[in-house]
Design an enzyme around this catalytic site. Sequence first.
Site, PDB file in Angstrom:
ATOM      1  N   MET A 139       0.817  -1.176   0.022  1.00  0.00           N
ATOM      2  CA  MET A 139       0.125  -0.145   0.003  1.00  0.00           C
ATOM      3  C   MET A 139       0.862   1.428   0.072  1.00  0.00           C
ATOM      4  O   MET A 139       1.051   1.807   1.000  1.00  0.00           O
ATOM      5  CB  MET A 139      -1.118  -0.117   1.170  1.00  0.00           C
ATOM      6  N   ASP A 140       1.527   1.605  -1.289  1.00  0.00           N
ATOM      7  CA  ASP A 140       2.340   2.549  -1.356  1.00  0.00           C
ATOM      8  C   ASP A 140       1.659   3.984  -1.610  1.00  0.00           C
ATOM      9  O   ASP A 140       0.898   3.935  -2.841  1.00  0.00           O
ATOM     10  CB  ASP A 140       3.451   2.440  -2.398  1.00  0.00           C
ATOM     11  N   GLY A 141       2.142   5.109  -1.024  1.00  0.00           N
ATOM     12  CA  GLY A 141       1.617   6.332  -1.497  1.00  0.00           C
ATOM     13  C   GLY A 141       0.581   7.091  -0.396  1.00  0.00           C
ATOM     14  O   GLY A 141       0.360   8.412  -0.954  1.00  0.00           O
TER      15      GLY A 141
END
Length: 290
Positions: A41-43
């Site tokens: 879950m990047d960002g």
Amino acid sequence: MEKSNGNKATQIFWSIVSFLRRCLFLVISVRPIPHHIAFIMDGNRRYAKKRKLKEGDGHRVGFLALMSMLKYCYELGVRYVTIYAFSIDNFKRDPEEVQSLMDLMREKIEGLIKEESIVNRYGIKVHFIGNLKLLSEPVRLAAERAMEATANNSRGVLSICIAYTSTDEIVHAVQESCEEKSDEISVMNASGAGYGLLQLGGNEKEERENIVKLTDIEKHMYMAVAPDPDILIRTSGETRLSNFLLWQSAHCCLYSPSVLWPEIGFRHFAWAILSFQRSYFYLDRKRKQS
């Protein structure tokens, strides 16, 4: 009165959307469906900066995106879902940020055991994966309560990787395997039977080198609770695995949409499934050859 009619219209609209989504899933299910999807879950922080939100609000919006992804997975029939929630390396961040994330994590973990939560609605068993000793006591206890409360759920499995890195997982598995074999050898020696190396008539050095086998290590991996992932989705357009499921991801489909995690939606999920289906037979052949 107008407000009541508006609420009713909204409910009807989302009921139609849900019905159409399920119809699409029926069509997609004609071809192979992944057993296991993993998410990086990047960002979240970049989303907060982009929208000029308060620190931590990006993660709260990201949690809502996670709930949507879980719903899509379980509606489609994906049995195993794994999420990379917090890396061991994240402990190196600013202490205030780490504490804020731990507080948010505790809040959301406690929400998992509520009767109306998504895990109870879909009958999901929750595992917390990683070196849980590194967590603060309140978060660790909340995780233990969630695992205990969902232990009898059997329709799906949600693995939450927290205080996790793949290298730590591998070192842990090797250590556990060596300790197990050492205990077995001690028991055999105490009984006078030895470890059976010479009695086998083989080369003693070769037999000793093969005492710890691949299967021994794999059964001690944190992720032994789930099969290897079929799809690994990382948002923000990044293709790095960032020390996540390195051991398990040799033959999975990597999908990297350019959106930030809170922006991920149904179209990205559907495209990931279609990408997996296009490459399914190639990946399956490679898996059988390994």
